[in-house]
Design a protein around this motif. Sequence first.
Motif, mmCIF file in Angstrom:
data_model
loop_
_atom_site.group_PDB
_atom_site.id
_atom_site.type_symbol
_atom_site.label_atom_id
_atom_site.label_comp_id
_atom_site.label_asym_id
_atom_site.label_seq_id
_atom_site.Cartn_x
_atom_site.Cartn_y
_atom_site.Cartn_z
ATOM 1 N N SER A 83 -15.320 -6.918 -10.611
ATOM 2 C CA SER A 83 -16.057 -6.969 -11.871
ATOM 3 C C SER A 83 -16.019 -5.623 -12.573
ATOM 4 O O SER A 83 -16.328 -4.588 -11.981
ATOM 5 C CB SER A 83 -17.516 -7.353 -11.614
ATOM 6 O OG SER A 83 -18.302 -7.085 -12.765
ATOM 7 N N ASP A 134 -18.026 -4.473 -14.567
ATOM 8 C CA ASP A 134 -19.373 -3.899 -14.594
ATOM 9 C C ASP A 134 -19.560 -2.859 -13.490
ATOM 10 O O ASP A 134 -20.488 -2.046 -13.537
ATOM 11 C CB ASP A 134 -20.429 -5.004 -14.418
ATOM 12 C CG ASP A 134 -20.702 -5.754 -15.716
ATOM 13 O OD1 ASP A 134 -20.523 -5.149 -16.798
ATOM 14 O OD2 ASP A 134 -21.101 -6.922 -15.655
ATOM 15 N N GLU A 186 -14.509 -0.659 -21.400
ATOM 16 C CA GLU A 186 -15.421 -1.373 -22.295
ATOM 17 C C GLU A 186 -14.856 -2.734 -22.701
ATOM 18 O O GLU A 186 -15.596 -3.725 -22.786
ATOM 19 C CB GLU A 186 -15.709 -0.529 -23.542
ATOM 20 C CG GLU A 186 -16.614 0.675 -23.258
ATOM 21 C CD GLU A 186 -16.765 1.587 -24.469
ATOM 22 O OE1 GLU A 186 -16.022 1.395 -25.466
ATOM 23 O OE2 GLU A 186 -17.618 2.485 -24.415
ATOM 24 N N ILE A 192 -15.222 -5.062 -19.790
ATOM 25 C CA ILE A 192 -16.636 -5.444 -19.643
ATOM 26 C C ILE A 192 -16.996 -6.497 -20.689
ATOM 27 O O ILE A 192 -17.668 -7.495 -20.386
ATOM 28 C CB ILE A 192 -17.554 -4.212 -19.758
ATOM 29 C CG1 ILE A 192 -17.424 -3.338 -18.504
ATOM 30 C CG2 ILE A 192 -19.007 -4.631 -19.959
ATOM 31 C CD1 ILE A 192 -18.169 -2.021 -18.574
ATOM 32 N N TRP A 221 -15.588 -9.710 -19.634
ATOM 33 C CA TRP A 221 -16.356 -10.227 -18.499
ATOM 34 C C TRP A 221 -17.630 -10.902 -18.981
ATOM 35 O O TRP A 221 -17.977 -11.997 -18.527
ATOM 36 C CB TRP A 221 -16.671 -9.090 -17.541
ATOM 37 C CG TRP A 221 -17.335 -9.514 -16.267
ATOM 38 C CD1 TRP A 221 -18.652 -9.372 -15.936
ATOM 39 C CD2 TRP A 221 -16.714 -10.141 -15.137
ATOM 40 N NE1 TRP A 221 -18.884 -9.866 -14.681
ATOM 41 C CE2 TRP A 221 -17.715 -10.350 -14.170
ATOM 42 C CE3 TRP A 221 -15.395 -10.543 -14.856
ATOM 43 C CZ2 TRP A 221 -17.452 -10.937 -12.931
ATOM 44 C CZ3 TRP A 221 -15.141 -11.141 -13.631
ATOM 45 C CH2 TRP A 221 -16.154 -11.327 -12.688
ATOM 46 N N HIS A 222 -18.301 -10.270 -19.945
ATOM 47 C CA HIS A 222 -19.530 -10.855 -20.473
ATOM 48 C C HIS A 222 -19.236 -12.119 -21.290
ATOM 49 O O HIS A 222 -20.024 -13.070 -21.280
ATOM 50 C CB HIS A 222 -20.288 -9.818 -21.307
ATOM 51 C CG HIS A 222 -20.834 -8.689 -20.480
ATOM 52 N ND1 HIS A 222 -21.339 -7.534 -21.017
ATOM 53 C CD2 HIS A 222 -20.935 -8.543 -19.137
ATOM 54 C CE1 HIS A 222 -21.719 -6.723 -20.051
ATOM 55 N NE2 HIS A 222 -21.486 -7.314 -18.898
#
Length: 376
Positions: free
Chosen positions: A111, A113, A347, A350, A353-354
């Motif tokens: 991940s 994150d 970024e 991320i 991923w979100h």
Amino acid sequence: MTTPTARLVEEGVSIWLDDLSRQRIESGNLAGLIESRNVSGVTTNPTIFAGALAKGEDYEAQVTALSADGADVNRTIFEITTDDVRSAADILRPVFDATDGVDGRVSIEVSPDLAHDTAATVAEAKKLWARVDRPNVHIKIPATLAGLPAITEVLAEGISVNVTLIFSLERYAAVIDAYLSGIEKAREAGHDISAIHSVASFFVSRVDTEVDKRLDAIGTDEARELKSRAGVANARLAYELYEREFATDRAKALIDAGARVQRPLWASTGVKDPALPDTLYVTELVAPGTVNTMPEKTLEATFDHGEVTGDTVTGYYADAHAVFDGLKAVGVDFDDVTDVLEKEGVEKFIASWHELQGTVAAALDAAPASVEEAAQ
């Protein structure tokens, strides 16, 4: 008649597809690309999985089953993505066996994150490795400052690693050191170091995007002459560094003991500027022992009209150094370029991923209450 992709393989370049979806797996498309386009591996990232799951239909049954089992968003993503990677690894297993484990690889990323959390990265890498449970998998770890010790620790566990998001030569040198340290630790722990593989993913087109923006802002004739040259030059200097670092006594001692070299991988090879040749980051980066991971559009362009003329890296080191001398002379701060690119790279992953989490959350909310209800 030899195809351009077959010529690449003859020159020592492994072609990996930078994409994966269940539809690609189940339709036979991936198997077809292995057969017809010389594809010998697959890479994935959060953006790729976000795109695959956004289409939704191929995942409905699994999402329904997981929802009925009470799975949350993160567990659902974990199950879906590891299932796809395991299936792709099985399709590529004959390539893995035929190449003594060098190719036939599928990469799955921790991940994003966790990009700045060493311990959590190590823990998730172990979890992904155990869940996929295939020897021809790479766990992708970003080359952030927190990622470097994670790379060493994961390799030390006998787990193969794809190091991603490398932009600068300085960071690449640190990645090679992290790799050698990991193999040294694995050897001390009694692992079979010949079974541990790694690639170092050096990003190419994004370098040109950022540098060219700065050259346009400078606006001089000297600046304009340097446009769209930094990405290839940076990758060529990375290969020069690779040759040098794997010829050291430290590296040679490990290789003599059975270790593999960590192969350079050219990532971000889709051309962003439509004015450039669509095979630029393939045909200009041909060198023995490299991997080029291509989006399907770049793969098809290469197959159709790529001009593979032999090694286009090792004889061009002086030219590459000259490009960087020129960039410095016109005022491009390349250290700042690579800092910006690493930050943006993390970024963007991320954000993807979100986006993936949001897509899965919506699918779970829309799923029938039970598998039986879905069948009605």
